[in-house]
Design a protein around this motif. Structure first.
Motif, short mmCIF file in Angstrom:
data_model
loop_
_atom_site.label_atom_id
_atom_site.label_comp_id
_atom_site.label_asym_id
_atom_site.label_seq_id
_atom_site.Cartn_x
_atom_site.Cartn_y
_atom_site.Cartn_z
N GLY A 298 0.85 9.22 2.63
CA GLY A 298 -0.26 8.83 3.50
C GLY A 298 -1.29 7.94 2.82
N LYS A 299 -1.18 7.78 1.49
CA LYS A 299 -2.06 6.88 0.75
C LYS A 299 -1.26 5.66 0.34
CE LYS A 299 -5.43 8.09 -1.78
NZ LYS A 299 -6.41 8.51 -2.74
N GLY A 300 -1.93 4.54 0.25
CA GLY A 300 -1.30 3.38 -0.37
C GLY A 300 -1.20 3.67 -1.86
N ASN B 225 -8.22 2.65 0.10
CA ASN B 225 -7.49 3.92 0.06
C ASN B 225 -6.14 3.76 -0.65
OD1 ASN B 225 -7.26 6.70 0.50
ND2 ASN B 225 -6.12 6.40 2.40
N ILE B 226 -6.17 3.00 -1.74
CA ILE B 226 -4.98 2.75 -2.55
C ILE B 226 -5.14 3.49 -3.87
CG2 ILE B 226 -3.58 1.00 -3.73
CD1 ILE B 226 -3.47 0.56 -0.74
N ASP C 63 2.73 0.74 0.88
CA ASP C 63 1.77 0.93 1.96
C ASP C 63 1.64 2.43 2.26
OD1 ASP C 63 3.96 1.66 3.58
OD2 ASP C 63 3.94 -0.22 4.71
N THR C 64 0.84 2.78 3.26
CA THR C 64 0.57 4.19 3.54
C THR C 64 1.79 4.96 4.04
OG1 THR C 64 -0.24 3.61 5.75
CG2 THR C 64 -1.89 3.83 3.99
N SER C 65 2.83 4.25 4.46
CA SER C 65 4.06 4.93 4.88
C SER C 65 5.01 5.14 3.70
CB SER C 65 4.77 4.14 5.99
OG SER C 65 5.38 2.98 5.46
N VAL D 148 -3.41 -3.25 4.54
CA VAL D 148 -4.41 -2.60 5.38
C VAL D 148 -5.10 -3.58 6.33
CG1 VAL D 148 -4.82 -0.74 3.75
CG2 VAL D 148 -6.25 -2.77 3.65
#
Length: 164
Positions: free
Chosen positions: A37-39, A71-72, A129-131, A159
């Motif tokens: 869920g985070k980069g 949020n990386i 990425d977040t995925s 993002v």
């Protein structure tokens, strides 16, 4: 995805070590699964304390707030011991975790190759990425600063933020 083929479009969750504990410089254990869920920026450096590695890590340090705003999470990885990583992180005031890949499991799974005619560990940066999908795989053995610049561009793109 096979050995040496992890790259753009591949997902972290396909790695055999996805849920395995990774040891940080302070002895904490984290896993890629915990970071879901985070980069994520993963940068491989050949050896803690060497000139190009220090320049690269300090550039990540100096730009760390830019990654945090997106949020990386930034993780440095090498085959150095947690103790060597801890001493280097303290000396250079690095705000991110350094992972000890002492048995080269992650290096092998992600296909980070050696450089300098195969004599030294390679320098490679991945941005997820977040995925958990790889959006950048970047290699440049002699220009650590370029790794940070390319990672930041990819992170902004991931993002939806324009480059600055």
């Amino acid at each position: 995805m096979g050995k040496g083929k992890f790259g753009e479009g591949d997902r972290l969750e396909t790695l055999p070590s996805y849920s395995s504990p990774l040891v940080t410089q302070d002895g904490k254990k984290i896993s890629f699964a915990q970071l879901k869920g985070k980069g994520l920026v993963l940068f491989w450096y050949p050896k803690a304390g060497t000139a190009v590695c220090t320049k690269e890590a300090c550039q990540f340090r100096d730009d760390y707030s830019k990654f945090a705003e997106l949020n990386i999470e930034v993780l440095g990885i090498s085959s150095d011991t947690p103790e060597a990583n801890a001493a280097w992180a303290q000396k250079e005031r690095l705000p991110f975790s350094l992972i000890s890949d002492h048995n080269n499991t992650l290096r092998t799974e992600l296909g980070v190759k050696n450089n300098l005619l195969g004599l030294a560990p390679g320098r490679q940066t991945f941005v997820m990425d977040t995925s958990g999908t790889c959006i950048l795989s970047y290699t440049n053995s002699l220009n650590g600063k370029a790794h940070v610049e390319e990672a930041l561009k990819a992170a902004r793109k991931a993002v939806g933020k324009p480059p600055s």
